[in-house]
Design a protein around this motif. Structure first.
Motif, short mmCIF file in Angstrom:
data_model
loop_
_atom_site.label_atom_id
_atom_site.label_comp_id
_atom_site.label_asym_id
_atom_site.label_seq_id
_atom_site.Cartn_x
_atom_site.Cartn_y
_atom_site.Cartn_z
N ALA A 11 0.69 -1.26 -0.26
CA ALA A 11 0.06 0.12 -0.10
C ALA A 11 0.99 1.12 -0.05
N ASP A 12 1.94 1.20 0.84
CA ASP A 12 2.81 2.36 0.78
C ASP A 12 3.57 2.79 -0.68
N ARG A 13 3.85 1.23 -1.38
CA ARG A 13 4.40 1.63 -2.47
C ARG A 13 3.77 2.33 -3.35
N LEU A 14 2.39 2.08 -3.58
CA LEU A 14 1.27 2.62 -3.98
C LEU A 14 1.17 4.32 -3.97
N ARG A 15 1.17 4.49 -2.60
CA ARG A 15 1.17 5.80 -2.47
C ARG A 15 2.69 6.55 -3.05
N LEU A 16 3.50 6.07 -2.78
CA LEU A 16 5.02 6.56 -3.24
C LEU A 16 4.75 6.64 -4.75
N ARG A 17 4.27 5.83 -5.51
CA ARG A 17 4.11 5.86 -6.94
C ARG A 17 3.25 7.02 -7.06
N ALA A 18 2.01 7.20 -6.51
CA ALA A 18 1.31 8.14 -6.84
C ALA A 18 1.77 9.56 -6.57
N VAL A 19 2.52 9.74 -5.62
CA VAL A 19 3.03 11.09 -5.22
C VAL A 19 4.10 11.34 -6.42
N ARG A 20 4.83 10.40 -6.91
CA ARG A 20 5.71 10.55 -7.91
C ARG A 20 5.03 10.87 -9.33
N MET A 21 3.75 10.47 -9.48
CA MET A 21 2.98 10.82 -10.51
C MET A 21 2.40 12.08 -10.75
N VAL A 22 2.01 12.43 -9.52
CA VAL A 22 1.34 13.79 -9.27
C VAL A 22 2.43 14.82 -9.05
N ALA A 23 3.49 14.54 -8.62
CA ALA A 23 4.57 15.88 -8.28
C ALA A 23 4.60 16.69 -9.48
N PRO A 24 5.07 16.26 -10.76
CA PRO A 24 5.25 17.18 -11.67
C PRO A 24 4.10 18.17 -12.13
N HIS A 25 3.12 17.71 -11.78
CA HIS A 25 1.93 18.78 -11.95
C HIS A 25 1.64 19.78 -10.88
N GLY A 26 2.09 19.42 -9.65
CA GLY A 26 1.93 20.18 -8.65
C GLY A 26 0.52 19.99 -8.06
N PHE A 27 -0.18 19.30 -8.42
CA PHE A 27 -1.41 18.85 -7.79
C PHE A 27 -2.14 17.65 -8.58
N GLY A 28 -3.21 17.37 -7.86
CA GLY A 28 -3.92 16.12 -8.57
C GLY A 28 -4.62 15.15 -7.57
N TYR A 29 -5.02 13.94 -8.04
CA TYR A 29 -5.85 13.06 -7.46
C TYR A 29 -4.89 12.03 -6.50
N LEU A 30 -4.35 12.65 -5.75
CA LEU A 30 -3.27 11.92 -4.73
C LEU A 30 -4.31 11.40 -3.51
N GLY A 31 -5.08 12.07 -2.93
CA GLY A 31 -6.18 12.01 -2.05
C GLY A 31 -6.77 10.60 -2.09
N GLN A 32 -7.07 10.24 -3.42
CA GLN A 32 -8.03 9.08 -3.73
C GLN A 32 -6.99 7.74 -3.44
N VAL A 33 -5.46 7.85 -3.78
CA VAL A 33 -4.64 6.65 -3.48
C VAL A 33 -4.32 6.67 -1.91
N LEU A 34 -4.33 7.86 -1.28
CA LEU A 34 -4.15 7.71 -0.03
C LEU A 34 -5.17 7.16 0.74
N SER A 35 -6.42 7.25 0.40
CA SER A 35 -7.44 6.66 1.04
C SER A 35 -7.92 5.19 0.59
N SER A 36 -7.25 4.73 -0.67
CA SER A 36 -7.82 3.60 -1.28
C SER A 36 -6.46 2.68 -1.29
N ALA A 37 -5.44 3.00 -0.70
CA ALA A 37 -4.14 2.21 -0.99
C ALA A 37 -4.19 0.73 -0.53
N GLU A 38 -4.78 0.73 0.74
CA GLU A 38 -4.96 -0.70 1.40
C GLU A 38 -5.79 -1.61 0.51
N LEU A 39 -6.90 -1.12 -0.07
CA LEU A 39 -8.10 -1.56 -0.64
C LEU A 39 -7.41 -2.35 -1.93
N PHE A 40 -6.81 -1.43 -2.70
CA PHE A 40 -5.92 -1.67 -4.00
C PHE A 40 -4.79 -2.84 -3.68
#
Length: 265
Positions: A11-40
């Motif tokens: 789950a934390d690796r999914l969070r890390l991947r998501a941060v790196r995916m969103v970071a270049p844009h400066g904003f994005g749907y990171l919260g959806q991964v923070l909430s659903s990481a354990e489900l995925f």
């Protein structure tokens, strides 16, 4: 399939991947991964078989979590994650009919469960007793009538090959879901529609895994309701951060990466 003890790290690796995916844009749907990481994590590591099962991501903005999970299990080229949200990329910030690594993602919210019912019924009509359909939905979608029509359809047609994961993070673009519509009791509503319902702490990956195990054996359509938060697992986020669409300036992105890398070390 990975050992249960490693689901939290997944789950934390999914969070890390998501941060790196969103970071270049400066904003994005990171919260959806923070909430659903354990489900995925529980779904992709323990239950979903890409070559056998169908996967539906009903809320299109959750596609970021599906991309991260698909890369984690080798279903999607990791290099593609670097293109997420960029012009011309196959990995669009909101999923489309062209999104890779999923069988269906929704445009308008609440449509995904209808599509999942179609997959599940088609498998039954074809005599396929091995494949399953997993549909990911959000609690905000429960405000839509189409979702409940699909739930009725699934129970009536005894779609026991259909399992729903519901991210109950009490968040939508207009604010807390509970401030807009009273959804509780969520589990009882699904049960009244003929479903088996399992209500768990959505940040306890082992509990999610156990609920999924029961859901696929329930003998009827089943839903796993994960109670979650859009800021879980990332303490560096400022107080009051908008979990639906998180702003992530460079300094904050670096701090988020450092926190997650330290936890995974």
């Amino acid at each position: 399939m990975i050992p249960n003890r490693d689901l939290g790290r997944f789950a934390d690796r999914l969070r890390l991947r998501a941060v790196r995916m969103v970071a270049p844009h400066g904003f994005g749907y990171l919260g959806q991964v923070l909430s659903s990481a354990e489900l995925f994590a529980a779904l992709y590591a323990r239950h979903y078989r890409p070559d056998t099962d169908r996967i539906v991501i009903s809320p299109g903005h959750y596609i970021i979590a599906a991309f991260a999970a698909a890369a984690e299990i080798g279903q999607l080229d990791e290099a593609l994650l670097e293109t997420y949200g960029h012009d011309g990329s196959r990995l669009e910030a909101i999923g489309t009919e062209k999104s890779p690594a999923v069988d269906l993602t929704g445009g308008s919210l609440s449509q995904g469960l209808s599509g999942a019912c179609g997959f599940a019924l088609a498998l039954k009509m074809a005599g396929n007793t091995d494949s399953r359909v997993f549909a990911f939905i959000s609690d905000g979608e429960l405000e839509e009538g189409q979702l409940w029509e699909a739930a009725l359809f699934a129970a009536h047609n005894k779609l026991d090959n259909l399992t729903v994961l519901l991210d109950a993070n009490d968040s939508q673009v207009d604010g807390p879901v509970s401030s807009i519509t009273t959804l509780e009791p969520i589990a009882a509503k699904w049960e009244s529609f003929g479903w088996a319902a399992f209500d768990v702490d959505g940040h306890d990956a082992d509990a999610v895994d156990g609920a999924l195990g029961q859901a696929v054996q329930a003998g009827r359509p089943a839903v796993v309701i994960g109670r979650t938060s859009t800021v879980h697992g990332l303490s560096v986020l400022p107080e009051g951060a908008d979990g639906h669409f998180i702003k992530l300036p460079e300094e904050l992105a670096e701090a988020a990466v450092a926190e997650l890398e330290a936890r995974l070390a």
